[in-house]
Design a protein around this motif. Sequence first.
Motif, PDB file in Angstrom:
ATOM      1  N   ALA A   1       0.831  -1.212   0.000  1.00  0.00           N
ATOM      2  CA  ALA A   1       0.000   0.000   0.000  1.00  0.00           C
ATOM      3  C   ALA A   1       0.866   1.264   0.000  1.00  0.00           C
ATOM      4  O   ALA A   1       0.587   2.216  -0.732  1.00  0.00           O
ATOM      5  N   VAL A   2       1.952   1.282   0.806  1.00  0.00           N
ATOM      6  CA  VAL A   2       2.845   2.451   0.865  1.00  0.00           C
ATOM      7  C   VAL A   2       3.441   2.713  -0.512  1.00  0.00           C
ATOM      8  O   VAL A   2       3.442   3.846  -1.001  1.00  0.00           O
TER       9      VAL A   2
ATOM     10  N   HIS B   1       0.680   3.901  -3.112  1.00  0.00           N
ATOM     11  CA  HIS B   1       0.114   5.245  -2.874  1.00  0.00           C
ATOM     12  C   HIS B   1       1.191   6.312  -2.675  1.00  0.00           C
ATOM     13  O   HIS B   1       0.869   7.429  -2.246  1.00  0.00           O
ATOM     14  N   LYS B   2       2.482   5.984  -2.985  1.00  0.00           N
ATOM     15  CA  LYS B   2       3.588   6.872  -2.553  1.00  0.00           C
ATOM     16  C   LYS B   2       3.491   8.293  -3.116  1.00  0.00           C
ATOM     17  O   LYS B   2       3.927   9.242  -2.471  1.00  0.00           O
TER      18      LYS B   2
ATOM     19  N   ILE C   1      -1.500   7.365   2.371  1.00  0.00           N
ATOM     20  CA  ILE C   1      -1.397   6.096   3.108  1.00  0.00           C
ATOM     21  C   ILE C   1      -1.995   6.195   4.513  1.00  0.00           C
ATOM     22  O   ILE C   1      -2.430   5.187   5.084  1.00  0.00           O
TER      23      ILE C   1
ATOM     24  N   THR D   1      -6.177   0.305  -3.407  1.00  0.00           N
ATOM     25  CA  THR D   1      -5.057   0.098  -4.346  1.00  0.00           C
ATOM     26  C   THR D   1      -5.552  -0.245  -5.757  1.00  0.00           C
ATOM     27  O   THR D   1      -5.071   0.297  -6.744  1.00  0.00           O
TER      28      THR D   1
END
Length: 748
Positions: free
Chosen positions: A46-47, A50-51, A62, A91
């Motif tokens: 996820a990190v 979505h960075k 995040i 995501t």
Amino acid sequence: MENKPEIDLEQERKEILNAFRSLLRVTKNNRTREETKQIRKAFDVAVEAHKDMRRKSGEPYIYHPIAVAKICAEEMELGPTAVIAALLHDTVEDTYITLDDIQELFGDTVMKVIDGLTKIPEVFDENVSIQAENFRKMILTISDDLRVVLIKLADRLHNMRTLESMRPDKQLKIASETNFLYAPLAHRLGLYTIKSELEDLCLMYMNPQGYNEVSSKLKSTHAVRQRFIRRFTHPIKEALQNEGYVFDIKARTKSISSIWRKMKSKKVPFEEVFDLFAIRIILDTPEELEKPDCWRVYSIVTDFYQPNPDRLRDWISTPRANGYESLHTTVMSPQGKWVEVQIRSVRMDQIAEKGLAAHYNYKESKNGENKFDRWISEIRELIGNHSEDAMDFVNEFKLNLFNDEIYVFTPQGELRVLPTGATTLDFAFDIHTDIGLKCIGAKVNKRLVPLSHQLKSGNQVEIITSSKQKPNEEWLKFAITGRAKQKIKAALNEERNRIAEDGKEILDRKFKQHNIRFISENISILEKYYNVSTATDLYIRIAKGKVDLTKLRSIKNVAGVLKIEKEVKPKKLKSSSEIQKRIDKKKDTLVIGDDFKDVDYDFAKCCNPLPGDSVFGFITVSNGIKIHRTDCPNAENLMGKMNYRCITARWKDQAVKQHIANLKLVGIDDVGIVNKITEIISFQHNVNMRSISFESIDGIFEGKIQVYVMDKYHLDELIEKFEMTEGIQRVERWDDVSKEKDEDYISE
């Protein structure tokens, strides 16, 4: 200065890791080593995905999935699978990650949950509410995995908690939709804490004045309330300790939204809401002793305080459909105040606070049918017809989110739970579809009653059937449960289709007589010629002999194709589809007082907006745009169900004309009160009266006045003058919901 973004990014990374560690702390007692690895992997995925994304508030995106996962774990007590799915829930919709990637990394279960949570792309016909489709898709997964709905509620709760960074029009739309669908859904799943918070947040954005009024009064009366509670509970505590009970006593203050609702529905000020709080006695007792112990505590409470016999609620013997169990009584305190006392066990309290998740933790330990299983089987039936229109589906589903229930019995003594207001027809369909379809009446407590008879708790109902009975359109007015309505509609559609087939055959024979080809082009021409909306309607009217087919001779026929030469009149821009093509709802604002893109707009008669009121525009089916107040009785429904047809609107700075305002005055009937009221109106600058009517019952009068005013501030001055008049207790604007035509507000 150049290094500052780097320092900020590094700081952000630390804060994100801290947020994730906080999530791990709340799940520490509920995961294996393997599950911990999967949660860490979900976080890493996820990190990375979505960075480059940020929320409207400017913070890294995040934070949102981490917060949703934490709500699932901490406030709903869901397990690791839900935490993993919550971390990944956006995501697939918002990043390069696909469902196949999720399946490969995390398995089938997580993939199915994510699929249920992923919104439908906005590629539908422009007249379909995307939100309705999203909600329908989410509910369709309810029979596979209830975690989809629970994670969606957690997602909505976090969005509501962080709504302040959105535009005001977006805030209103999201709050209306939440109030219309998600808060009732939380209630139905037994998530009372979440339901109350959602409703409070909705009120904060939909009616900030009402929210602030209740909130400030709750704060200012807090100390007095606490003193009263200490005095009230002291003798009960001593008696319970002497009896050897292990217990906890809490005072639960009513939510801001429920206090506001009560003030509005009962038409009373804050000071006259008697049940601002409830005393909750929670017993730590084994399950087999819960019932006798709760009744023993009831006996102790009523030794000290006189109970109201009409306010006893036994949801221990008969739990509510969402699993809620408790014993409620209302008693009179020495200070002359009614106080609600709720008596329950620790197990019951956890179910009441955490809802579904806690219920499933306990369900194996208690005999009997699981109430949630029953509700889910009702939902499965409701979603059986997958082709149903999305808005119809949402409306039918909302019918199943009952707030209150009644308990009725079959002739054999079997208990059935139905919503308040259910009729004998609803009961018949609750027993079996075939019994519902053949129902001609019923005996309630041995007395013959019609299909429309409303049942009450404790009724014993025997259904009378006939093999010759068939459902008709009237039945839809009697039935209130989603199940009954859906079955009646299905039966009516089947009957309509059978009649339509007969009509189609008749038309086919007529076409052959006149050498006309049976093609869609010719059918479309006949629909216009006979003024019907669909081919099915045309066939039904033919079958019933309501269409004169002899006129086919007079219609021009060229090589088997019908031709109708009609004068084409220029159309005014009024229809929903034309207006929606013309405007950009995200950018355009309707300025009241200026011309708006050749679109007809008018003021809604249900709420009569005035310059200065907070307003929005609603695109009706065929009457252009109607301007409504944001606190109009119809606003929540329109913005919740059909926000894709709502547009931002504001008033032009200068007010140019007088507007009608409706006022309701309530007070003590006295000689000359009407004279005082008319005098105030006549002396108020630029105010003219349109109509006035008064009713007096038992010394209380209620007056309804229509006046012409320039704007909201002008009206406020008039209201202030009325409120200062002796004998007038309450002045408020009143809205006539019936003034608006229903057909303008249906979904296309």
